[in-house]
Design an enzyme around this catalytic site. Structure first.
Site, PDB file in Angstrom:
ATOM      1  N   TYR A 163       0.825  -1.212   0.000  1.00  0.00           N
ATOM      2  CA  TYR A 163       0.000   0.000   0.000  1.00  0.00           C
ATOM      3  C   TYR A 163       0.860   1.262   0.000  1.00  0.00           C
ATOM      4  O   TYR A 163       0.610   2.203  -0.761  1.00  0.00           O
ATOM      5  CB  TYR A 163      -0.922  -0.017   1.220  1.00  0.00           C
ATOM      6  CG  TYR A 163      -1.947   1.082   1.245  1.00  0.00           C
ATOM      7  CD1 TYR A 163      -3.053   1.046   0.396  1.00  0.00           C
ATOM      8  CD2 TYR A 163      -1.830   2.153   2.127  1.00  0.00           C
ATOM      9  CE1 TYR A 163      -4.011   2.051   0.423  1.00  0.00           C
ATOM     10  CE2 TYR A 163      -2.781   3.159   2.159  1.00  0.00           C
ATOM     11  CZ  TYR A 163      -3.866   3.106   1.303  1.00  0.00           C
ATOM     12  OH  TYR A 163      -4.807   4.101   1.325  1.00  0.00           O
ATOM     13  N   ALA A 165       3.937   1.627  -1.053  1.00  0.00           N
ATOM     14  CA  ALA A 165       4.592   1.752  -2.359  1.00  0.00           C
ATOM     15  C   ALA A 165       3.625   2.303  -3.402  1.00  0.00           C
ATOM     16  O   ALA A 165       3.984   3.173  -4.211  1.00  0.00           O
ATOM     17  CB  ALA A 165       5.143   0.406  -2.806  1.00  0.00           C
ATOM     18  N   LYS A 167       0.945   4.174  -2.935  1.00  0.00           N
ATOM     19  CA  LYS A 167       0.551   5.553  -2.686  1.00  0.00           C
ATOM     20  C   LYS A 167       1.706   6.529  -2.914  1.00  0.00           C
ATOM     21  O   LYS A 167       1.474   7.698  -3.244  1.00  0.00           O
ATOM     22  CB  LYS A 167      -0.015   5.687  -1.277  1.00  0.00           C
ATOM     23  CG  LYS A 167      -1.336   4.939  -1.093  1.00  0.00           C
ATOM     24  CD  LYS A 167      -2.366   5.351  -2.146  1.00  0.00           C
ATOM     25  CE  LYS A 167      -3.700   4.691  -1.953  1.00  0.00           C
ATOM     26  NZ  LYS A 167      -4.708   5.098  -2.976  1.00  0.00           N
TER      27      LYS A 167
END
Length: 253
Positions: A163, A165, A167
């Site tokens: 997650y 990475a 975002k």
């Protein structure tokens, strides 16, 4: 950009943040293309939004499927005649530790599928929808805005390799596209919220929720309407581009 009579596409529009965005933009007089895998959900929302006196259509699409995304954006421009904005609200979270170690030995690992599924929706889906929205904006000579949804977790967070990475990626893509697309009258923006008051947050264990809220200077979670207001600001401020707007109540991961 004055949102009155502008055509805005929103992914993940059937519920949560995407739905709140759609309802806010309908209040501003925008016409809405609502995208989601939940066909009945977006069609029901479209019918409700039409009561506000604006046009709205629902489109069933898997944002990770290139052919579907291409066809959907071509179809919505056929239906509306133009596209002036995109909000990439579709996203998933599948948290887990990189490794689970017991008695000095690795007992479990984050699977490739667990990692890749999050990257597929959050990064590839954002890329495909933004590419096709920008294509249609350029070809119809429509000025426009693309908004990505990042997270405070983009700085890196324990248990969120995939997650975090994803975002971080959408935040950096926002900068790249601002530099590439500005000459066509296309701006980009990104919103990085902390935890938002959604169905997912409601599923947290009460003690975990209470502990998390205590760590937030604002002492509460964000409301979906507050994120919709942030998106409205990005659309309406013509000098905002290529930047991430933090909306995390003062949280720092």
């Amino acid at each position: 950009m004055n949102l009155q009579n502008q055509v805005i596409a929103i992914t993940g529009a059937a519920q949560g943040l995407g739905k709140a965005m759609a309802e806010e933009f309908a209040k501003q007089g925008a016409h809405l293309a609502l995208l989601d895998m939940q066909k009945e959900g977006v069609e029901a929302l479209a019918n409700d939004i039409k009561k506000r006196g604006v046009s709205a259509l629902g489109y069933a699409v898997n944002v990770t499927d290139e052919a579907q995304v291409e066809q959907t954006f071509a179809k919505l421009v056929d239906d509306f005649g133009q596209i002036n904005g995109l909000i990439n609200s579709a996203g998933i979270m599948r948290d887990g530790m990189l490794l689970k170690v017991k008695d000095g030995k690795v007992a479990d690992k984050m699977s490739l599928q667990q990692f890749q599924s999050v990257m597929d929706v959050n990064v590839t889906g954002t890329f495909l929808c933004s590419r096709e929205a920008a294509t249609q904006m350029v070809e119809t000579k429509s000025q426009g805005v693309i908004i990505n949804i990042s997270s405070v977790s983009r700085a890196g967070n324990m248990g969120q390799t995939n997650y975090s990475a994803s975002k971080a990626a959408v935040s950096t893509m926002t900068v790249s596209w601002a530099k590439e697309l500005g000459r066509f009258g296309i701006r980009t923006g990104c919103i990085a919220p902390g935890l938002v008051e959604t169905a997912m947050a409601a599923q947290m264990r009460p003690e975990m929720r209470e502990m998390f809220i205590k760590s937030i200077p604002a002492q509460r979670l964000a409301e979906v309407e507050e994120l919709a207001h942030a998106a409205k600001f990005i659309f309406e401020n013509d000098y905002f581009t290529g930047r991430t707007l933090e909306l995390d109540g003062g949280t720092r991961v």
